[in-house]
Design an enzyme around this catalytic site. Structure first.
Site, PDB file in Angstrom:
ATOM      1  N   GLY B 474       0.834  -1.190   0.000  1.00 23.93           N
ATOM      2  CA  GLY B 474       0.000   0.000   0.000  1.00 23.93           C
ATOM      3  C   GLY B 474       0.867   1.236   0.000  1.00 23.93           C
ATOM      4  N   THR B 475       2.179   1.007  -0.188  1.00 23.50           N
ATOM      5  CA  THR B 475       3.152   2.072  -0.032  1.00 23.50           C
ATOM      6  C   THR B 475       3.477   2.779  -1.336  1.00 23.50           C
ATOM      7  OG1 THR B 475       4.735   0.282  -0.226  1.00 23.50           O
ATOM      8  CG2 THR B 475       4.305   1.102   1.981  1.00 23.50           C
ATOM      9  N   ASN B 638       7.724   9.785  -5.400  1.00 23.90           N
ATOM     10  CA  ASN B 638       6.361  10.123  -5.823  1.00 23.90           C
ATOM     11  C   ASN B 638       5.716  10.910  -4.688  1.00 23.90           C
ATOM     12  OD1 ASN B 638       3.267   9.454  -5.853  1.00 23.90           O
ATOM     13  ND2 ASN B 638       3.976   9.210  -7.940  1.00 23.90           N
ATOM     14  N   GLY B 711       9.450   4.576   4.605  1.00 29.30           N
ATOM     15  CA  GLY B 711       8.362   3.828   5.234  1.00 29.30           C
ATOM     16  C   GLY B 711       8.275   4.010   6.734  1.00 29.30           C
ATOM     17  N   GLU B 712       9.383   4.292   7.386  1.00 28.96           N
ATOM     18  CA  GLU B 712       9.372   4.217   8.840  1.00 28.96           C
ATOM     19  C   GLU B 712       9.673   5.524   9.562  1.00 28.96           C
ATOM     20  OE1 GLU B 712      10.852  -0.018   9.955  1.00 28.96           O
ATOM     21  OE2 GLU B 712      11.345   0.318   7.867  1.00 28.96           O
TER      22      GLU B 712
END
Lengths: 338, 755
Positions: B474-475, B638, B711-712
């Protein structure tokens, strides 16, 4: 979930007939609580009698200038009903403070009155003790994780007593109805009767498995509200761990009828603190004839919490409830609308 | 690495890509066409329900399945008493997890899978599961974590970094520090709860096994399934085109995956197994609870003379897992001396595992709060304290950063936030019944990268294909793979078809450690180059091509055309070359791995986070009004997917600060609040405005894309920023996360004496 049969009733009489014939049958309203509990294997009715098609979805003029709310009026419809918003904003606020929009769209007035505790030890069958789920097994909460539990009116005879129960009633709506002194109309095989909402829910006493005085073969048909006295000065305050979709740590339903700054009459109840919406006649009475000042409200808060007893994780509720009472009554007296 | 080839063209600058305006997979998801693991149609599926232990420790005495086996629709009841015997696997850290696949009767935690009921329908399986009669031998369990901190021991195996570290003389520097603090923070057990809980569909065709599994690592699943079942890896295909969130819990292969494959073999038909929401609290990993003691000493100028960060945390009795909460404290700031340690306390709870920013999430929550305490003790602005200790290099390893622009991040975010308006004295800013506070913190997360492969195909229809055995949580993996392929092929990104989530594609690493973009995307230009080379060879050898007779080194690419470098009037489209040459497709295989030179540097992502919180004076409910953050994460590949990931991380940080905790029942070791009604995460109303930007400065020393992975990092720092804002609002320092209204009410304010 156990296998069960399903049938649809079209009249109250037919619905009553169906549950009288099968002692482990249950009425199905919005299903927002019952169906969850069936999936958790906490409730296992052998039959569901769907009452959604009974003609109980209207809000009509009630006796003595009040309103009569049909048992199947959805929480969303009730909260947004013009006459409720205008005359009973306390009830509207309480409803909108509960659950989520999706749940409120399904949940019914009668079902909300009958929703069961969210005590972890009740809803999870893996816990070995719960006098409400398995009468006689003891209470897992009293020495367990008890942050959300009761501080008033609980039965505390030790973890292994068949009577011990420190569960709380989860409803917001019922707290407002208690403050408003509403009346529950029920119909049974022997006819109809009226139950003051303040007597409808019970304290655990020696039988914590019994939540209300409603008999298994009785159907809630309506809730009657008395004429509106608190439209100008009321407030529902809900203290919770997040801004929405959380049960109350403590909630306060406060309604005042003011003559200048003097309190002529009052309606006042607490949520999140007891096995039922907590109504202290003594605290409520102590408001009457008094000036609407922080001093008065502090005294009332002390009275309302008299005898409160906390546990390892919920001791804070006593002080939090007092501060919340003062705040809710202060806001109600100021006449600020939500 | 492939042999050197004559360059058909210059490699495109990967740091500046044309972005897809929308998610590649967005339409498929919002229209319900995207298929998740449990939704794949398989012939005649059976449904499995996982039954869990109700005691925390001991062993199974007996499982009486006579009633369950006779229940309608039941096909099999699989338990440790009748399960097929599997080969004993060798442990393979780090992602190899101790799973319980019914090979032993031991119970290690409450909620452990102990039986599988397989039936014609899910409802039948669930009902039959209630009919099992299970008896146990229950010896006492190790549960009371806070009471057993003295049992803490070092991890049995060293991870990527040592659990302890020491630089300089901390005790002496501490005692010589004019200002020092010594504080202890605690963080609770958390459980991952992605929108899509874990789910598996397993189907055997002869000896071949196909497993649809919601995962962060299809190749890891394939290896684990093959090893646990004792079958050749070539017989296993794992598929996962969409993962509905993972957050680390889907980076390991848990019991239910192997059990589902086992059940499909036993009943000889495809089996579907969906992990229920309540089963997310134990069998699929946990973030451990931590107790973190932090000692800081500083000079009058705020310069850190000593940093000490000692962590004790719980771990499962089944296996060690280290949440390295003190790692970032070694290099987050410059300091004269520095010392850290981690100790584990064995506990009868489910296995601990990676959860979004394992280490940095809990570590920065504590450490960046402690820095705020130091600033208050120094009577110094918290931002100035950070700047005074700005780490110009990795002081722990004595290496330069590949790229660090944290100063710009502090500047931009503090300007947008209006940090200069902060009242340094807590408890002074009031609006009606609310106290208002400002807080800030630094965000940090490492930049990871692993070897990866990719395939690129140029198609005769004018489109191109890129594929790798990676996954999209979903990333935005689909989206940036399309962009990267488009950039390398000189095509518009809308002309790229992406395939991922299938183990038959070229190998890619686990989507963990924020490394997917930085690992997979660099392999794509390499593959594209090979494909373009083949295409150029076709053209120069084709007498009908305007490029005939040139060499591929003479050819450039632009807008889907091969062009002569010397004479731009000579060109033709990729599609024209391919259609003329038998409608063929050209394919290139690429790979990329971290350069040798990366050992000379340290790569970290950075961020500056500012929060405004209002706290009600009567209800003590905190309300996050706004968070402003700027991140230095290298290239932002993006904008939509990247900013969205950072925002999601911040939301979870608010959750860590204010809401989230798995409450463990003290006597049974069971998670009491195992539902999303009672396990509180923020709702929309809990999140005010989020203003997130990125510096977008490429870090090309780290990889050719300049992208460090995002992500983190969003979950780091922001929890402390919120906690620090609560302190600034109320003068109350709550060192036990999450900061709930009851804790705020009961805490003492530093200002109460003057108020």
């Amino acid at each position: 979930m156990n296998p069960f049969s399903y049938q649809r009733a079209d009249t109250p009489e037919a619905a009553l007939h169906a549950v009288t014939a099968d002692r482990s049958a249950k009425f199905l309203g919005g299903g927002t609580n019952l169906v969850d509990l069936m999936k958790y294997n906490v409730e296992h009715p052998t039959a569901l009698v769907d009452i959604n098609h009974l003609s109980l979805s209207e809000i009509t003029p009630g006796p003595n200038g009040g309103l009569s709310i049909g048992a199947l009026v959805r929480n969303s419809d009730l909260a947004n009903h013009r006459e409720i918003v205008a005359g009973y904003p306390l009830l509207s606020q309480a409803l909108l403070a509960g659950a989520s929009a999706q749940l409120r769209n399904m949940a019914t007035t009668g079902g909300n009155l009958l929703q069961r505790t969210r005590c972890y030890y009740f809803t999870d069958t893996a816990f070995p003790q719960c006098n409400k789920r398995m009468p006689g097994s003891g209470c897992g909460a009293i020495q367990g994780f008890n942050r959300i539990h009761a501080i008033l009116g609980q039965t505390d005879k030790g973890a292994n007593s068949p009577e011990t129960c420190i569960a709380t009633n989860p409803s917001d709506m019922s707290v407002a109805m208690s403050a408003l002194n509403a009346t529950v109309q029920v119909q049974g095989p022997k006819g109809k009767r009226s139950i003051p909402v303040r007597d409808f829910h019970r304290l655990p006493g020696a039988t914590p498995q019994v939540d209300t005085v409603l008999r298994p073969d009785e159907l809630i048909t309506a809730v009657d509200l008395p004429s509106a006295r608190f439209a100008k000065n009321s407030w529902y305050l809900k203290v919770r761990d997040r801004q929405s979709y959380a049960f109350a740590l403590v909630s306060v339903a406060a309604g005042l009828e003011l003559d200048g700054n003097t309190i002529k009459s009052a309606g006042f109840a607490l949520g999140g603190v007891a096995h039922k919406p907590w109504h202290s006649p003594e605290a409520e009475h102590a408001l009457i004839g008094q000036p609407a000042t922080p001093d008065t409200f502090r005294k009332v808060a002390d009275l309302a919490l008299r005898g409160a007893k906390g546990y390892e994780h919920n001791e804070f509720k006593i002080e939090l409830a007092k501060q919340s009472i003062v705040r809710a009554l202060t806001v109600a007296a100021q006449g600020v609308q939500a | 690495m492939p042999p050197a080839m004559p360059a058909a063209q210059e490699e495109k600058d990967s740091t500046v890509q044309k972005q897809l305006p929308h998610r590649y997979d967005g339409v498929a998801k919002v229209t319900g066409k995207a298929k998740y693991a449990h939704e794949f149609e398989v012939p005649n599926p059976a449904y499995a329900v996982m039954v869990q232990s109700t005691i925390p420790s001991g062993s199974l005495k007996f499982i009486d399945q006579s009633a369950a086996a006779k229940a309608p629709g039941v096909l099999a009841v699989i338990t440790p008493f009748n399960a097929p015997e599997l080969p004993k696997p060798k442990p393979q850290p780090p992602a190899r997890r101790h799973v319980t696949v019914f090979q032993e009767k031991d119970i290690w935690y409450n909620g452990q899978p102990i039986a599988l009921v397989v039936a014609e329908s899910l409802d039948q399986a669930r009902y039959a599961a209630t009919l099992l009669h299970i008896t146990y031998n229950p010896p006492p369990a190790k549960l009371n974590f806070p009471g057993r901190l003295n049992e803490g021991r070092p991890p049995k195996q060293q991870g990527r970094e040592p659990a302890d570290s020491k630089r300089g003389d901390v005790p002496t520097n501490l005692s010589n520090s004019p200002t020092k603090i010594d504080v202890t923070y605690t963080t609770p057990v958390q459980n991952h709860n992605p929108m899509e809980p874990h789910a598996t569909t397993a189907m055997w065709e002869g000896e071949k096994l196909t497993v649809h599994n919601s995962t962060q690592y299809i190749d890891g699943d394939r290896m684990t399934i093959a090893r646990d079942l004792g079958i050749p890896m070539d017989n296993v295909q794992t598929v996962c085109p969409y993962t509905g969130g993972g957050f680390g819990s889907k980076g390991s292969t848990w019991s239910h995956v192997v059990l589902c494959a086992m059940a499909a073999k036993v009943v000889n038909r495809p089996v579907k197994l969906a992990v229920e929401r309540g089963q997310m609290f134990g069998p699929v990993g946990t973030r451990p609870t931590t107790v973190q003691q932090i000692k800081l000493g500083a000079g009058p100028d705020g310069k850190l003379l000593a940093v000490q960060h000692d962590v004790i945390e719980h771990t499962s009795v089944m296996e060690d897992f280290l949440e390295p909460s003190a790692f970032q404290s070694r290099y987050l700031y410059d300091s004269k001396s520095n010392q850290t340690s981690h100790r584990l306390v064995e506990t009868n709870l489910g296995v601990c595992t990676f959860q979004r920013a394992p280490g940095e999430c809990t570590g920065t929550a504590a450490f960046e709060s402690a820095m705020d305490e130091l600033a208050f003790a120094l009577k110094m602005d918290p931002l100035q304290l950070r700047l005074a200790n700005y780490a110009e290099k990795d002081v722990e390893k004595d290496k330069p950063w590949t790229s660090k622009h944290l100063r710009e991040a502090y500047q931009q975010a503090s300007d947008r936030f209006g940090w200069s308006k902060r009242n340094a004295t807590p408890g002074q800013t009031k609006e009606g019944n609310k106290l208002i506070g400002y807080g800030m913190a630094t965000a940090i997360y490492g930049a990871n990268r692993s070897a990866s492969q990719a395939t690129v195909r140029i198609l005769p229809n004018g489109r191109a294909f890129v594929g790798a055995a990676t996954q999209d949580l979903g990333t935005g993996t689909y989206t940036i793979m399309a962009q990267t392929a488009a950039n390398a092929l000189s095509l518009d990104p809308t002309l790229i078809d992406v395939k991922l989530g299938d183990s038959t594609l070229p190998k890619a690493p686990v989507s963990g450690g924020s490394q997917t973009a930085a690992s997979v995307c660099p392999a794509i230009p390499d593959a594209a180059l090979q494909a373009l080379l083949k295409l150029s060879e076709l053209a120069v050898n084709d007498p009908q091509s305007p490029l005939h007779g040139l060499t591929s080194a003479d050819i450039d690419t632009k807008n889907g055309r091969l062009i002569s470098k010397k004479d731009s009037s000579k060109s033709e489209t990729y599609a024209a070359v391919l259609t003329r040459n038998g409608n063929q497709t050209v394919e290139g295989q690429g790979s990329a791995e971290p350069a040798q030179s990366h050992e000379a540097f340290t790569s970290q992502s950075w961020g500056a986070v500012f929060a405004e919180v209002a706290v009600d004076i009567d209800t003590h409910m905190p309300e996050v009004r706004r968070i402003v953050a700027t991140y230095d994460i290298g290239t932002l590949m993006n904008t939509k997917t990247g900013i969205n990931q950072l925002q999601g991380g911040i939301v979870w940080a608010v959750s860590t600060a204010l809401h989230e905790e798995s409450h463990i029942d003290p006597s049974t070791g069971r998670t009491a609040n195992e539902s999303l009604a009672e396990y509180h995460v923020p709702v929309n109303a809990d999140i005010g405005t989020l203003d997130v930007t990125c510096l977008n400065i490429p870090d090309t020393k780290f990889n050719p894309l300049g992208a460090r992975g995002i992500g983190e990092i969003g979950i780091t720092g922001a929890s402390a920023a919120v906690a620090n804002a609560i302190f600034n609002a109320t003068g109350k320092r709550i060192r036990d996360f999450p900061i709930t209204p009851d804790k705020i009410m009961q805490a003492k304010s530093v200002t109460q004496s003057v108020a």
